[in-house]
Design a protein around this motif. Sequence first.
Motif, PDB file in Angstrom:
ATOM      1  N   TRP A 198      -0.872 -15.823   2.621  1.00 10.86           N
ATOM      2  CA  TRP A 198      -0.183 -16.884   3.355  1.00 10.86           C
ATOM      3  C   TRP A 198       0.612 -16.331   4.537  1.00 10.86           C
ATOM      4  N   HIS A 237      -0.698 -14.016   6.393  1.00  6.23           N
ATOM      5  CA  HIS A 237      -1.760 -13.449   7.230  1.00  6.23           C
ATOM      6  C   HIS A 237      -1.738 -11.922   7.192  1.00  6.23           C
ATOM      7  N   THR A 286      -2.920  -8.294   4.787  1.00  3.81           N
ATOM      8  CA  THR A 286      -4.096  -7.833   4.068  1.00  3.81           C
ATOM      9  C   THR A 286      -3.693  -7.094   2.791  1.00  3.81           C
TER      10      THR A 286
END
Length: 365
Positions: free
Chosen positions: A92, A94, A96
């Motif tokens: 959420w 963005h 990784t």
Amino acid sequence: MNQITVTKPFMPPLEEYIKSLEVIWESKNLTNGGPFHQQFEAALAEYLNVPYISLFNNATMALIVAMQALRVQGEVITTPYSFVATAHSVIWNHLTPVFVDIEPDTCCMDPTKIEQAITSKTSLILPVHVYGRTCNTSAIGEIANNYGLRCIYDAAHAFGVKDEGGSILRHGDLSILSFHATKVFNTFEGGAIACNDLNLKKRIDYLKNFGFASETKVVASGINGKMNELQAAFGLLQLNYIDEAISRRKSIDHMYRELLTGTSGIALPQEWDSESHNYSYFPIFVGGEYPLSRDALYDKLKAAGVHARRYFYPLISNMPMYSKCSGAKERDLPVANAMASQVLCLPLYPDLSFSEVLKIVGLVK
């Protein structure tokens, strides 16, 4: 058939909560940092022995905001052995997720696996205190310091847990608590961020309230993560009874240990030693010497009205949206995959009777 669930929420006396509701009804102050919110935040910080607490409507929102508050970018090294919200909060934002394996004795992130997962894009380590068992905070802290990384602890299971130096929440940049109905301490839904820095707390509080710093000044693209007055009043009452609830959990934990020790093929969690534990879960691990598979035992218990939980199964790394992430392959996570295939959390909550424990143990044995 009387159903025994894996957990039940602890509730304070209803008549005491009604008195709090009457105050709320009279004031019509329902949210936006009202009196109960302020009282609960201060009382909770004192109970947990942390400098600052920011209350939230749930722990997932707290996790998401915590990463925003630290301005995390790039890659986040975390564990596959957790509730899926841990990884969801990364996505959420963005970011990784990068998975590393766990230790077999604690089921927490293995610090020896962290360094090899660090890249130029790594900015955060996100460990989880599993079942209330604490991570190797000294080793993780040293790695974070050496590489200039931020560290947020998912402490959803670790309410009130201490190590030899004090509250476990003092480690890392931030620690996230869950007050969901399934947890040791609950406010129906709810959560909190514990931190050691006043300026960071101010930023967190801005972010959870749409970014407002004053009536007309917005300083960040915040969100609505506030805890309401009904939850806060409930939590304030819960603090009066939490020690009693944990003491009852401890008695049940000890009874399980006494009765299940020596059962062939059943491994028990390690005894809690230097830590002040909260007895949040009682996981057993079903090995090859046991006459049933883990799933067969789960089904047997369920058929008898006992609802245990395979917690955590499946691994986050084996879920479709995460299976392509770095470190998610089964060969990279041998311990986590083994633990996930063996674990079964037995019912544990303050209202669980000793006769119900005897029934559960009898079914297992």
